[in-house]
Design a protein around this motif. Structure first.
Motif: not given
Length: 207
Positions: A27-38, A60-66
Motif C-alpha cells: 500500500t503506497n502513495f496516498q492522496y489526502g487522508q482517506d484515499f490510497p490510490v495504489d 470500493y475505495k472511495q470514502g473508506r479509510r485505509r
C-alpha cells in the motif's frame, strides 16, 4: 493455504488455467487522508512465474479509510466483480499446434476478450473459421464468409449437429458488423467456446 490466497484464473501471460498464488500486499502513495490510490496484491502463476496485480475497483475505495480498504482487498479474491487483474485473465486458454496465421487470429480473440471488447472478439472468430477453410481446403482468400462455411459443410468438416451453431456465428457476426448495438459478453463467450472447440479438435487433438 487460505482460499483468500488463491485465484482460479487463466493466466494473462501464459494462458494456462491455474490457481494464482498471493505473493505480497503493498500500500503506497496516498492522496489526502482517506484515499490510497495504489492498494494492490500480487498473485504469481505457478506455471510461468509471472505476476498479476489485483487492484480493488475504485468504487470500493472511495470514502473508506485505509483499514477498511485493506479488509476489502483481502476478501475481494472471492468476488471477481470487486477487483481487476493486470494483465487481465484471458477468456479462454491458448492452444498448441496452430498454424501461425490462425494462432495470431486466436491471440487477437483472446486479447479482445481480455479487454472486454466482445464485439471484436466475436468478429475475429468468424475470421478464424475462414482461416480454417483456407488452411484445410486451399480455398482462395477474399471470399465471403458464407462461401467458406458452405465448403466446410460440403466436406462434412463439422458434425452435422454443429452446423446450426456455426451458422449462428455467421448471423451474429453480420449483426455485429451492421448494427450499432455491441455484442453482449454472454453471447460472445458462446462463440468463443465453439471456436475454441473447433480449433482444439482440428489442430491440438489431432497433432
Amino acid at each position: 493455504m487460505s482460499n483468500l490466497d488463491l485465484i482460479d484464473s487463466i493466466c494473462g501471460t501464459c494462458g494456462k488455467e491455474v490457481s494464482l498464488t498471493k505473493l505480497r500486499v503493498s500500500t503506497n502513495f496516498q492522496y489526502g487522508q482517506d484515499f490510497p490510490v495504489d492498494d494492490f496484491e500480487v498473485f504469481i502463476c505457478p506455471r510461468c512465474n509471472s505476476g498479476s496485480v489485483l487492484n480493488l475497483k475504485l468504487q470500493y475505495k472511495q470514502g473508506r479509510r485505509r483499514e477498511e480498504i485493506e479488509l476489502l482487498q483481502r476478501s475481494a479474491v472471492n468476488n471477481a466483480d470487486m477487483y481487476t487483474l493486470s494483465p487481465g485473465p484471458l477468456p479462454m486458454p491458448r492452444l498448441k499446434n496452430l498454424p501461425d496465421d490462425i494462432e495470431s487470429a486466436w491471440d487477437e480473440v483472446l486479447n479482445a476478450g481480455r479487454a472486454s471488447a466482445w464485439t471484436a472478439a466475436e468478429l475475429m472468430c468468424r475470421k478464424i473459421l475462414m482461416h480454417i477453410a483456407v488452411d484445410q481446403f486451399d480455398m482462395d482468400e477474399g471470399l465471403n464468409f458464407t462461401a467458406y462455411v458452405k465448403k466446410l459443410d460440403e466436406e462434412r468438416f463439422f458434425p452435422r449437429m454443429m452446423m446450426p451453431v456455426i451458422d449462428g456465428i455467421r448471423e451474429r457476426g453480420n449483426r455485429a458488423t451492421h448494427d450499432l448495438a455491441s455484442t453482449p459478453k454472454e453471447q460472445a463467450i458462446k462463440t468463443l467456446d465453439v471456436t475454441h472447440y473447433v480449433l482444439r479438435t482440428v489442430y491440438e487433438m489431432s497433432a
